[in-house]
Design a protein around this motif. Structure first.
Motif, short mmCIF file in Angstrom:
data_model
loop_
_atom_site.label_atom_id
_atom_site.label_comp_id
_atom_site.label_asym_id
_atom_site.label_seq_id
_atom_site.Cartn_x
_atom_site.Cartn_y
_atom_site.Cartn_z
N PRO A 2 0.72 -1.23 0.14
CA PRO A 2 -0.02 -0.14 0.14
C PRO A 2 0.85 1.16 0.10
CG PRO A 2 -0.69 -1.34 1.90
CD PRO A 2 0.67 -2.00 1.34
N ASN A 3 0.30 2.12 -0.73
CA ASN A 3 1.04 3.59 -0.67
C ASN A 3 0.86 4.45 0.54
OD1 ASN A 3 -1.21 5.35 -0.81
ND2 ASN A 3 -1.21 4.86 -2.92
N GLN A 10 -5.96 5.15 6.04
CA GLN A 10 -6.42 4.24 6.85
C GLN A 10 -6.43 4.59 8.22
OE1 GLN A 10 -8.04 1.17 6.08
NE2 GLN A 10 -8.34 2.36 4.52
N GLU A 11 -5.19 5.18 8.62
CA GLU A 11 -5.06 5.43 10.09
C GLU A 11 -5.95 6.77 10.54
OE1 GLU A 11 -4.10 5.30 13.64
OE2 GLU A 11 -3.64 4.04 12.43
N THR A 12 -6.29 7.64 9.58
CA THR A 12 -7.27 8.80 10.07
C THR A 12 -8.52 8.27 10.30
OG1 THR A 12 -6.01 10.22 8.67
CG2 THR A 12 -8.27 10.85 9.04
N ARG A 13 -8.92 7.30 9.44
CA ARG A 13 -10.27 6.56 9.58
C ARG A 13 -10.53 5.82 10.80
NH1 ARG A 13 -10.18 4.33 3.57
NH2 ARG A 13 -10.64 6.30 2.70
N ARG A 14 -9.23 5.04 11.09
CA ARG A 14 -9.27 4.09 12.32
C ARG A 14 -9.30 5.01 13.58
NH1 ARG A 14 -8.44 -0.58 13.25
NH2 ARG A 14 -7.67 -1.41 15.33
N LYS A 81 -8.99 -5.15 8.89
CA LYS A 81 -7.76 -4.59 8.56
C LYS A 81 -7.72 -3.21 7.79
CE LYS A 81 -5.09 -8.94 8.56
NZ LYS A 81 -3.94 -9.69 8.03
N GLU A 82 -8.50 -3.11 6.98
CA GLU A 82 -8.81 -1.91 6.19
C GLU A 82 -10.09 -1.42 6.37
OE1 GLU A 82 -8.50 -2.68 2.13
OE2 GLU A 82 -6.34 -3.48 2.01
N HIS A 83 -10.34 0.06 6.55
CA HIS A 83 -11.61 0.72 6.78
C HIS A 83 -11.75 1.53 5.35
CE1 HIS A 83 -10.54 -0.39 10.65
NE2 HIS A 83 -9.48 0.17 10.79
N HIS A 84 -13.06 1.04 5.01
CA HIS A 84 -13.56 1.90 3.64
C HIS A 84 -14.26 3.01 3.82
CE1 HIS A 84 -12.12 -1.77 1.63
NE2 HIS A 84 -12.68 -2.60 2.69
N ASP A 85 -14.29 3.95 3.04
CA ASP A 85 -14.91 5.21 3.13
C ASP A 85 -16.50 4.99 3.41
OD1 ASP A 85 -12.79 6.76 2.52
OD2 ASP A 85 -13.38 6.76 0.34
N ASP A 86 -17.07 4.21 2.53
CA ASP A 86 -18.46 3.81 2.68
C ASP A 86 -19.06 3.27 4.03
OD1 ASP A 86 -18.80 4.76 0.01
OD2 ASP A 86 -18.97 2.81 -0.76
N THR A 87 -18.09 2.40 4.65
CA THR A 87 -18.39 1.94 5.94
C THR A 87 -18.42 3.02 7.11
OG1 THR A 87 -17.66 -0.23 5.29
CG2 THR A 87 -17.88 0.25 7.63
N GLN A 134 -16.27 16.55 13.76
CA GLN A 134 -15.01 16.08 13.01
C GLN A 134 -15.14 14.88 11.96
OE1 GLN A 134 -12.51 15.23 16.46
NE2 GLN A 134 -12.88 17.35 17.16
N LEU A 135 -15.86 14.04 12.28
CA LEU A 135 -15.87 12.82 11.21
C LEU A 135 -16.59 13.51 9.97
CD1 LEU A 135 -17.08 9.76 13.49
CD2 LEU A 135 -14.91 10.24 12.44
N ARG A 136 -17.48 14.05 10.08
CA ARG A 136 -17.92 14.74 8.86
C ARG A 136 -16.90 15.34 7.97
NH1 ARG A 136 -21.83 18.28 11.03
NH2 ARG A 136 -23.11 17.06 12.54
N GLN A 137 -15.80 15.97 8.60
CA GLN A 137 -14.61 16.55 7.73
C GLN A 137 -13.79 15.54 7.22
OE1 GLN A 137 -13.47 19.80 10.13
NE2 GLN A 137 -15.54 20.34 10.77
N LEU A 138 -13.86 14.12 7.57
CA LEU A 138 -12.78 13.33 7.05
C LEU A 138 -12.76 13.27 5.68
CD1 LEU A 138 -12.81 10.60 9.73
CD2 LEU A 138 -11.03 12.02 9.50
N PRO A 139 -11.62 12.85 4.68
CA PRO A 139 -11.62 12.63 3.29
C PRO A 139 -12.38 11.51 2.96
CG PRO A 139 -9.63 12.07 4.22
CD PRO A 139 -10.39 12.51 5.40
#
Length: 139
Positions: A2-3, A10-14, A81-87, A134-139
């Motif tokens: 992964p890049n 992923q860390e931001t979402r987590r 392991k991965e957190h998806h935008d939609d979820t 704050q979550l509303r502002q996540l990419p």
């Protein structure tokens, strides 16, 4: 492999999911404390060992089920392991909806009562709303 941008996202979402979980748990704790006091006023003191059983089985506490289920959904997402935008967005929207005017009427009524009666619920609610914002502002 992964890049770096993917890993950072992923860390931001987590981190966002963890913050939401912590805020929801605090609200849950404060509301249960409020409800316990109300329940004990009506039914007398609850022995510590019986309280957990009451929370999970007594109809008096059923209104908390949507909040409990949301926390469980976040726990399950955090196990991935991965957190998806939609979820992540769906979980954020579910939290926002649960505490909005469009919430389940039974939940909304009891939650509003707790907000009016208990300063700890007010503080926890403020923190939760901040995290949701704050979550509303996540990419």
């Amino acid at each position: 492999m992964p890049n770096e941008q993917f890993l950072a996202t992923q860390e931001t979402r987590r981190s966002g999911l963890k913050a939401l979980r912590a805020a929801l748990l605090q609200v849950h704790k404060e509301v249960i404390g409020h409800d316990r006091a109300q329940y004990e006023r009506l039914n007398g003191p609850i022995p510590a060992g019986l309280f957990v059983q009451l929370v999970t089985e007594d109809n008096y506490f059923r209104w908390l089920d949507p909040l409990s289920r949301l926390i469980i959904e976040i726990d399950e997402e955090l196990e991935a392991k991965e957190h998806h935008d939609d979820t992540c967005r769906a979980v954020g929207r579910a939290a926002e909806k649960l505490f909005s005017d469009g919430a389940d009427p039974g939940f909304r009524k009891r939650y509003q009562e707790a907000l009016q009666d208990e300063s700890g619920v007010i503080v926890a609610h403020g923190r939760l709303m901040s995290v949701i914002g704050q979550l509303r502002q996540l990419p």
